[in-house]
Design a protein around this motif. Structure first.
Motif, PDB file in Angstrom:
ATOM      1  N   UNK A  16       0.824  -1.212   0.000  1.00 37.34           N
ATOM      2  CA  UNK A  16       0.000   0.000   0.000  1.00 37.34           C
ATOM      3  C   UNK A  16       0.860   1.266   0.000  1.00 37.34           C
ATOM      4  N   UNK A  28     -11.323   0.930   7.248  1.00 31.83           N
ATOM      5  CA  UNK A  28     -11.887   2.262   7.465  1.00 31.83           C
ATOM      6  C   UNK A  28     -11.737   2.678   8.933  1.00 31.83           C
ATOM      7  N   UNK A  29     -11.676   1.718   9.849  1.00 30.11           N
ATOM      8  CA  UNK A  29     -11.386   2.004  11.255  1.00 30.11           C
ATOM      9  C   UNK A  29     -10.625   0.815  11.825  1.00 30.11           C
ATOM     10  N   UNK A  31      -9.957  -1.727  15.055  1.00 27.30           N
ATOM     11  CA  UNK A  31     -10.615  -2.159  16.277  1.00 27.30           C
ATOM     12  C   UNK A  31      -9.594  -2.887  17.140  1.00 27.30           C
ATOM     13  N   UNK A  73     -15.547  -5.649  20.409  1.00 22.05           N
ATOM     14  CA  UNK A  73     -14.335  -4.961  19.983  1.00 22.05           C
ATOM     15  C   UNK A  73     -14.533  -3.457  20.160  1.00 22.05           C
ATOM     16  N   UNK A  74     -13.432  -2.751  20.409  1.00 16.78           N
ATOM     17  CA  UNK A  74     -13.482  -1.307  20.630  1.00 16.78           C
ATOM     18  C   UNK A  74     -12.781  -0.583  19.483  1.00 16.78           C
ATOM     19  N   UNK A  75     -13.345   0.534  19.051  1.00 15.40           N
ATOM     20  CA  UNK A  75     -12.851   1.248  17.875  1.00 15.40           C
ATOM     21  C   UNK A  75     -11.724   2.212  18.202  1.00 15.40           C
ATOM     22  N   UNK A  77     -10.117   5.206  15.924  1.00 18.59           N
ATOM     23  CA  UNK A  77     -10.296   5.885  14.641  1.00 18.59           C
ATOM     24  C   UNK A  77      -8.971   6.022  13.907  1.00 18.59           C
ATOM     25  N   UNK A  79      -7.358   8.464  12.712  1.00 17.27           N
ATOM     26  CA  UNK A  79      -7.011   9.876  12.709  1.00 17.27           C
ATOM     27  C   UNK A  79      -5.950  10.102  13.781  1.00 17.27           C
ATOM     28  N   UNK A  82      -7.580  13.736  17.101  1.00 16.69           N
ATOM     29  CA  UNK A  82      -8.912  14.326  16.963  1.00 16.69           C
ATOM     30  C   UNK A  82      -9.692  13.984  18.235  1.00 16.69           C
ATOM     31  N   UNK A  83     -10.861  14.566  18.391  1.00 12.27           N
ATOM     32  CA  UNK A  83     -11.718  14.183  19.511  1.00 12.27           C
ATOM     33  C   UNK A  83     -12.110  12.719  19.320  1.00 12.27           C
ATOM     34  N   UNK A  85     -11.497   8.469  20.285  1.00 11.15           N
ATOM     35  CA  UNK A  85     -10.376   7.547  20.454  1.00 11.15           C
ATOM     36  C   UNK A  85      -9.649   7.383  19.133  1.00 11.15           C
ATOM     37  N   UNK A 132     -16.013  -5.744  13.349  1.00  9.36           N
ATOM     38  CA  UNK A 132     -16.607  -5.980  14.657  1.00  9.36           C
ATOM     39  C   UNK A 132     -16.928  -7.443  14.912  1.00  9.36           C
TER      40      UNK A 132
END
Lengths: 166, 125
Positions: A16, A28-29, A31, A73-75, A77, A79, A82-83, A85, A132
């Motif tokens: 990539x 896209x996110x 986890x 599962x916990x995300x 982000x 980024x 940013x505001x 997680x 998820x």
């Protein structure tokens, strides 16, 4: 505390980053997941490990695949600062042999767990993955927890993931 | 099974999967009571938190944008913020952020997700 970078993470660099692949792409996110499998040093997880409910070989087994009891599962982000997680500002270690750029994610919280706890129970590691669905998705990197975590009703577990690209 | 987003008083959020509202509340309130009683929050010895709210979803809220696709109209809308010359890397970052499940404008006691909640549990605290 053992850590491991899985094949997909390396492939993101080769395909990539270097080759702009349209198929080997970041999710896209991100986890964060908990696993009963110990990272170990080659006898447990391997660079080519995959998620599986089957306890066999180098498979990585997620907790709570039979009974969730509050697990999910916990995300994290995709980024930086940013505001919400996501990942912190990366820092550079110029040490010749062990240096690299590293970043630490905001802390994620698992739980609260419920009832008699999840099944399977007993987290021995956390892993950065995608999606998820339990025991599914790509594995990127993982690390052992400080001790086996057996969860009961009301428990929460905090995980702070750090990655160093050397 | 439904998913629940626990929004804790200190601004932390966690997603839970539980069989039903009663089970989710049982776990959340057991943790909340530990905070009230000054007990530890988990086997690692982390401090317990008081619960602020619990939101309910039919699916994991991280599933928002999981396909990584946008409609042409959504893409056109995002392009409106760009000038006549578009930096490709910035464009890719903007498009990618549009499919993120996380809402970066969320306050400490708001859901961290873009997916609208299907309800909120009544807490007795």
């Amino acid at each position: 505390m053992a850590t491991i970078a899985f094949q997909r993470l390396s492939q993101l660099v080769t395909d990539y980053v270097m080759g702009a692949s349209g198929t080997i792409t970041p999710p896209s996110s991100w986890t964060c997941a908990l696993s009963t499998t110990v990272v170990g040093s080659g006898a447990n997880m391997a660079r080519g490990s995959v998620w599986s409910a089957t306890v066999s070989g180098s498979n990585v087994n997620e907790i709570a695949s039979t009974t969730a009891a509050g697990y999910a599962r916990q995300t994290i982000a995709k980024t930086i600062n940013q505001a919400g997680i996501d990942w912190g500002t990366s820092t550079f270690d110029s040490t010749f042999s062990t240096g690299g750029q590293s970043t630490t994610a905001d802390q994620v919280t698992f739980g609260a767990f419920t009832g008699s706890g999840p099944s399977p129970n007993g987290a021995n590691s956390w892993a950065i993955t995608d999606g998820s669905t339990l025991n599914a998705g790509q594995l990127y990197f993982a690390a052992d927890t400080a001790a086996t975590r057996t969860f009961a009703s009301g428990d929460t577990e905090l995980v702070t993931a750090t990655i160093k690209a050397g | 099974m439904p998913f629940y987003e626990a929004v804790w008083e200190n601004g932390e959020k966690s997603v839970m999967e539980a069989a039903d509202d009663a089970e989710a509340l049982e776990g959340v309130m057991a943790h909340h009571q530990r905070a009230v009683d000054g007990e530890r929050g988990g086997p690692a010895g982390n401090p317990a938190n008081r619960i602020k709210k619990v939101l309910k979803y039919k699916e994991h809220p991280a599933n928002f944008g999981e396909e990584g696709t946008l409609s042409k109209d959504e893409v056109r809308e995002l392009l409106k913020d760009f000038g006549d010359v578009v930096n490709v890397d910035q464009l890719v970052a903007t498009l990618r952020d549009a499919t993120s499940s996380v809402d970066h404008s969320a306050g400490p006691h708001d859901s961290m997700y873009k997916m609208p909640a299907d309800g909120e549990l009544e807490l007795k605290v």
